[in-house]
Design a protein around this motif. Structure first.
Motif, mmCIF file in Angstrom:
data_model
loop_
_atom_site.group_PDB
_atom_site.id
_atom_site.type_symbol
_atom_site.label_atom_id
_atom_site.label_comp_id
_atom_site.label_asym_id
_atom_site.label_seq_id
_atom_site.Cartn_x
_atom_site.Cartn_y
_atom_site.Cartn_z
ATOM 1 N N UNK A 96 0.833 -1.200 0.000
ATOM 2 C CA UNK A 96 0.000 0.000 0.000
ATOM 3 C C UNK A 96 0.869 1.252 0.000
ATOM 4 N N UNK A 97 0.530 2.200 -0.871
ATOM 5 C CA UNK A 97 1.232 3.481 -0.926
ATOM 6 C C UNK A 97 0.600 4.468 0.046
ATOM 7 N N UNK A 98 1.321 5.534 0.311
ATOM 8 C CA UNK A 98 0.788 6.625 1.138
ATOM 9 C C UNK A 98 -0.032 7.548 0.254
ATOM 10 N N UNK A 99 -1.226 7.934 0.713
ATOM 11 C CA UNK A 99 -2.076 8.867 -0.003
ATOM 12 C C UNK A 99 -1.903 10.261 0.578
ATOM 13 N N UNK A 100 -1.733 11.247 -0.273
ATOM 14 C CA UNK A 100 -1.562 12.626 0.179
ATOM 15 C C UNK A 100 -2.916 13.210 0.550
ATOM 16 N N UNK A 101 -3.016 13.730 1.754
ATOM 17 C CA UNK A 101 -4.258 14.383 2.203
ATOM 18 C C UNK A 101 -4.375 15.795 1.621
ATOM 19 N N UNK A 102 -5.599 16.320 1.468
ATOM 20 C CA UNK A 102 -6.862 15.626 1.705
ATOM 21 C C UNK A 102 -7.248 14.754 0.528
ATOM 22 N N UNK A 103 -7.851 13.613 0.827
ATOM 23 C CA UNK A 103 -8.352 12.733 -0.227
ATOM 24 C C UNK A 103 -9.801 13.129 -0.494
ATOM 25 N N UNK A 104 -10.031 13.780 -1.621
ATOM 26 C CA UNK A 104 -11.349 14.326 -1.950
ATOM 27 C C UNK A 104 -12.086 13.414 -2.918
ATOM 28 N N UNK A 105 -13.416 13.438 -2.889
ATOM 29 C CA UNK A 105 -14.169 12.616 -3.830
ATOM 30 C C UNK A 105 -14.057 13.152 -5.250
ATOM 31 N N UNK A 106 -13.957 12.218 -6.215
ATOM 32 C CA UNK A 106 -13.945 12.574 -7.633
ATOM 33 C C UNK A 106 -12.861 13.616 -7.928
ATOM 34 N N UNK A 107 -11.706 13.363 -7.357
ATOM 35 C CA UNK A 107 -10.588 14.302 -7.455
ATOM 36 C C UNK A 107 -9.298 13.503 -7.594
ATOM 37 N N UNK A 108 -8.342 14.043 -8.325
ATOM 38 C CA UNK A 108 -7.029 13.405 -8.359
ATOM 39 C C UNK A 108 -6.493 13.285 -6.935
ATOM 40 N N UNK A 109 -5.890 12.149 -6.643
ATOM 41 C CA UNK A 109 -5.255 11.907 -5.350
ATOM 42 C C UNK A 109 -3.811 11.507 -5.616
ATOM 43 N N UNK A 110 -2.866 12.193 -4.986
ATOM 44 C CA UNK A 110 -1.464 11.867 -5.195
ATOM 45 C C UNK A 110 -1.036 10.789 -4.216
ATOM 46 N N UNK A 111 -0.270 9.825 -4.732
ATOM 47 C CA UNK A 111 0.266 8.768 -3.883
ATOM 48 C C UNK A 111 1.788 8.728 -4.023
ATOM 49 N N UNK A 112 2.450 8.141 -3.015
ATOM 50 C CA UNK A 112 3.915 8.041 -3.022
ATOM 51 C C UNK A 112 4.350 6.851 -2.183
ATOM 52 N N UNK A 113 5.556 6.372 -2.480
ATOM 53 C CA UNK A 113 6.091 5.228 -1.728
ATOM 54 C C UNK A 113 7.600 5.195 -1.877
ATOM 55 N N UNK A 114 8.368 5.063 -0.764
ATOM 56 C CA UNK A 114 9.829 4.954 -0.867
ATOM 57 C C UNK A 114 10.221 3.569 -1.381
ATOM 58 N N UNK A 115 11.147 3.560 -2.327
ATOM 59 C CA UNK A 115 11.577 2.303 -2.949
ATOM 60 C C UNK A 115 13.100 2.261 -2.999
ATOM 61 N N UNK A 116 13.666 1.187 -2.504
ATOM 62 C CA UNK A 116 15.113 1.013 -2.565
ATOM 63 C C UNK A 116 15.446 0.129 -3.762
ATOM 64 N N UNK A 117 15.932 0.757 -4.794
ATOM 65 C CA UNK A 117 16.261 0.031 -6.022
ATOM 66 C C UNK A 117 17.638 -0.608 -5.887
#
Length: 424
Positions: free
Chosen positions: A346-367
């Motif tokens: 599961x990624x982190x969702x950037x607040x506020x999470x609004x209905x019918x709206x773009x929601x930005x997500x992010x996740x740290x990844x060690x390549x």
């Protein structure tokens, strides 16, 4: 008549005079390209603007009437103009947050950008109503207004991620026909109460004042839900490309229902079966039938970094970033995979999470420097899960034209180059 301030008395210098001299000196330096001794410009490459070696040694430029982006930041829409229509795609990979700058909002037209005089604007509401009424722009602005942050998406968005897949597609080229703005206007339900909708009315026609007389049939129930008559976008008037001076907003529904340059609403007891909703915006299915009036945009997501044309400079920690949205409400979760779908986190969702709206997500990844395939899948608050490409194709068939919401994949090669991938 413009008033001019009197000069300072001889031998004195007021605060106004000091400020005026400073601004004048700054403007002179800008015209001359700066003081070569005090702050010689660095980097005179024709691809990048010249800047002083030390910005603390040179007064900044004075303010201007219209703010501009830094010359170092030049996001651009991709424009396709097959006349008489035309599209432009939002540079998703270049944006931060969820609100799209108005000048980067995607476009889709059926007869070019209409030009209307707001002083002569009129909206006719008629048909199965008690009081047929013509509203001016001033009339609409007298009603109590509201503002909402909602996405718009062309129903054809994502076709390049479904059937025309190439490694050098960017997020903009794949899914750039979606944008989010703050929209301001009057709820459509308010106008319909004003005219008195008859009980037999179940549909209304929304018609544009463009050369195509573009029109769509909309259920009246959408008016009672969240449809709006919009005249504002991101704190200012609508841009002409977005329907100035007035458009219809049907949050969460395919972009073609959000009729721009709105001139007429006709209430009826049946859909109008217009040219635009019979020859287009109908989905042929694999079993020989077709979906019609498939208004809602399904849950969807796309990773915007790392994505083509980005390249990772080496192994280590990187932040995977992207956007998710659903026409049915809020995004509940976005899952990420770095191994082609074998496992998900599961990624982190950037607040506020609004209905019918773009929601930005992010996740740290060690390549670790080895080849990896990155994928994202969105789950909305109804429990709907973004499908895999093969699952969507099995249901919709190869000939569908709209609502492409399958999972997208990005291949990270050992040298750091990133490309769009058909699948894992």
């Amino acid at each position: 008549m413009t008033k001019v301030a009197p000069p300072d008395p001889p031998g004195t210098l007021s605060r106004r005079g000091l400020l005026g001299r400073a601004l004048g000196a700054a403007a002179l330096l800008l015209r001359r390209g700066g003081d070569a001794e005090a702050a010689p410009p660095t980097n005179t490459s024709p691809m990048r603007p010249a800047v002083p070696e030390d910005a603390t040694k040179l007064l900044g430029r004075p303010p201007v009437e219209l703010g501009e982006r830094s010359p170092f930041e030049q996001p651009r829409r991709l424009v396709d103009i097959p006349l008489p229509s035309g599209t432009s795609l939002t540079p998703l990979q270049d944006l931060a947050g969820v609100v799209t700058p108005s000048d980067l909002h995607y476009e889709r037209h059926h007869a070019g950008v209409a030009s209307l005089d707001p002083d002569r604007y009129k909206l006719l509401v008629h048909g199965l109503v008690e009081r047929p009424t013509v509203f001016t722009l001033a009339d609409l602005k007298r009603f109590p207004s509201r503002s909402v942050v909602r996405f718009l998406e062309c129903s054809g968005n994502g076709a390049r991620g479904y059937s025309d897949i190439k490694e050098d597609w960017s997020p903009q080229q794949i899914d750039g026909l979606t944008s989010t703005s703050e929209w301001t206007g009057v709820p459509l339900a308010t106008l319909l109460r004003e005219v008195g909708v008859k009980p037999s009315a179940t549909w209304f026609l929304a018609e544009a004042e463009d050369a195509a007389l573009y029109a769509r049939s909309i259920p009246v129930s959408k008016a009672g839900d969240d449809a709006m008559i919009v005249y504002g976008q991101n704190g200012e008037a609508l841009r002409p490309e977005q329907g100035y001076p007035v458009r219809l907003l049907c949050p969460g529904w395919e972009g073609s229902t959000n009729v721009k340059w709105l001139r007429r609403l006709e209430l009826s007891d049946h859909p109008f079966m217009t040219r635009d909703e019979t020859s287009k915006y109908t989905d042929p299915l694999a079993n020989g039938t077709a979906r019609q009036f498939s208004f809602e945009m399904d849950a969807k997501s796309i990773i915007t970094f790392p994505a083509f044309p980005a390249a990772l400079s080496g192994p280590g920690w990187w932040e995977i970033k992207g956007l998710a949205w659903s026409g049915r409400g809020r995004i509940a979760r976005v899952d990420l995979s770095t191994d082609g779908g074998a496992s998900w986190t599961a990624a982190e969702l950037q607040e506020p999470v609004l209905p019918k709206c773009h929601t930005r997500f992010r996740h740290p990844w060690r390549w670790d420097g080895r080849e990896a395939v990155l994928m994202s899948r969105a789950i909305d608050e109804t429990g709907y899960v973004q499908p895999r490409l093969e699952d969507l194709r099995a249901v919709r068939g190869p000939g569908t034209y709209y609502h492409f919401n399958n999972v997208r994949a990005w291949r990270v090669r050992p040298d750091g180059r990133v490309s769009f991938a058909l699948r894992a």
